[in-house]
Write a protein that holds these residues in place. Structure first.
Motif, PDB file in Angstrom:
ATOM      1  N   UNK A  47      41.219  52.490  40.248  1.00 15.20           N
ATOM      2  CA  UNK A  47      42.449  52.323  41.570  1.00 15.20           C
ATOM      3  C   UNK A  47      41.953  50.965  41.732  1.00 15.20           C
ATOM      4  N   UNK A  48      41.273  50.545  42.221  1.00 13.48           N
ATOM      5  CA  UNK A  48      40.855  48.723  42.557  1.00 13.48           C
ATOM      6  C   UNK A  48      40.815  48.109  41.467  1.00 13.48           C
ATOM      7  N   UNK A  49      40.517  48.275  40.305  1.00 12.42           N
ATOM      8  CA  UNK A  49      40.562  47.442  39.234  1.00 12.42           C
ATOM      9  C   UNK A  49      40.953  47.460  37.677  1.00 12.42           C
ATOM     10  N   UNK A  50      42.021  48.578  38.086  1.00 13.87           N
ATOM     11  CA  UNK A  50      42.370  48.671  36.564  1.00 13.87           C
ATOM     12  C   UNK A  50      43.416  47.946  36.742  1.00 13.87           C
ATOM     13  N   UNK A  51      43.561  47.461  35.133  1.00 12.07           N
ATOM     14  CA  UNK A  51      45.440  46.279  35.755  1.00 12.07           C
ATOM     15  C   UNK A  51      46.311  46.785  34.641  1.00 12.07           C
ATOM     16  N   UNK A  52      47.590  46.626  34.245  1.00  8.75           N
ATOM     17  CA  UNK A  52      48.169  47.215  34.105  1.00  8.75           C
ATOM     18  C   UNK A  52      49.320  47.757  34.632  1.00  8.75           C
ATOM     19  N   UNK A  53      48.920  48.134  36.288  1.00  9.20           N
ATOM     20  CA  UNK A  53      50.014  48.479  36.887  1.00  9.20           C
ATOM     21  C   UNK A  53      51.223  48.229  37.170  1.00  9.20           C
TER      22      UNK A  53
END
Ligand code: ADP
Ligand code: MG
Length: 323
Positions: free
Chosen positions: A253-259
């Motif tokens: 949620x806080x650090x995931x890329x690619x959204x």
């Protein structure tokens, strides 16, 4: 690659009606609309780093263009033209046909024309340069956030990163959640209409490619300000929300890329105008915090207490790699 010219003719030559000269000469010729300035950006996707080598070529064609359209969205620019530079291990016609179908399908939706590129043999590597137009002086930049501004995020966060964990067998998702998360990872929707609607409203903007904390961090650094994020107001993707507060999911949620959602700041008192922009652009918007004076980022729980920050966003040359 003896069939290089055939390959370009077959897969990458389409009409480019607004270019003065498109694919086929030593350079393309483009005319900029009077009163507009060019927004130019390049993004490279490398097999093994940005996607798995066996990735579905149709989705890859989509994503290769989508990540570049997302940069135009983040600038508030109208995407106009792209150049596509490919390095390919072999001239696989079926692969190229699917890739170009994904690429041109998205290009057609946004009225973007392919006007040139380069094609060589080598490890699979996809590089797009995109050119867009924005009225002079009105681009959405990273350096305009001021203390008191609200922080907003479009759409949902964390789904793409959770989808990647699922692909890497780090997370187990039921088929419905897996489908939703993989769609987020492989077929991101660039928020171009939102970027345009935010001109004259947002004080700063960035697209979330490396995770909310990292990308909001870029706004803070460039603007010389700090931020408070309200953890409960973050728009977690449904599959993410259902699995919180497990630490790896919180990291998505806080650090995931690619959204490829937009994170933007808006001067106080403009929430109603922001809602109108979101409706016009057809995307949900969430107010997730505020800009403060100073430096750094604080994450607050429902009671306003400071929470520990998880691992940072994706940094290709850093020690830590978030999912
Ligand atoms: P040059 O030798 O002048 O670099 P190339 O043989 O590389 O020219 O390319 C011929 C034409 O095809 C140029 O107009 C170039 O922009 C275009 N082109 C090459 N590869 C691609 C591609 N993958 N997509 C779109 N256009 C391409
Ligand atoms: Mg060339």
């Amino acid at each position: 690659m003896s069939s290089e010219f055939d390959l370009i003719a077959r897969h990458f030559t389409r009409p480019a009606p607004t270019a003065r000269l498109g694919v086929g000469d030593d350079a393309a010729l483009l005319g900029c609309t009077p009163g507009m300035e060019l927004a130019v950006s390049s993004d490279m996707l490398v097999a093994g780093t940005h996607f798995l080598a066996d990735a579905d070529p149709l989705s890859l064609g989509h994503k290769t263009l989508a990540v570049n359209l997302s940069d135009m969205a983040a600038m508030g620019a109208v995407p106009r033209w792209v150049l596509l530079s490919l390095s390919l291990p072999e001239a696989d016609d079926a692969w190229l046909a699917a890739f170009s179908q994904g690429f041109f399908g998205l290009a057609a939706r946004f009225g973007v024309e392919l006007v040139g590129g380069d094609t060589t043999r080598g490890h699979l590597n996809l590089c797009v340069t995109i050119l867009g137009e924005v009225p002079a002086g009105q681009a959405l930049r990273r350096d305009g956030a001021r203390p008191g501004d609200d922080i907003w995020v479009s759409g949902e966060l964390g789904g793409a990163a959770l989808g990647l964990r699922h692909l890497l067998r780090d997370a187990e998702l039921d088929p419905e959640a897996a489908g939703a998360c993989l769609a987020r990872l492989q077929r991101p929707e660039p928020r171009v209409p939102l970027g345009l609607a935010l001109r004259g409203l947002a004080s700063a903007a960035i697209d979330i490619s490396d995770g909310l904390l990292a990308d909001l961090g870029h706004i803070l650094e460039r603007s010389g300000v700090a931020a408070e994020l309200d953890y409960p107001s973050l728009p977690a993707a449904p599959a993410v929300a259902a699995r919180l507060p497990a630490p790896p999911v919180m990291a998505c949620l806080l650090g995931g890329g690619d959204d490829y959602e937009l994170c933007f700041t808006v001067p106080p008192g403009q929430a109603a105008a922001v809602r109108v922009a979101g409706q016009a652009a057809g995307v949900a918007l969430s107010r997730v915090g505020r800009i403060t004076a100073g430096a750094g980022l604080r994450l607050l729980d429902a009671y306003g207490r400071e929470m520990a920050l998880p691992a940072r966003g994706f940094d290709h040359f850093g020690a830590e790699h978030a999912a």
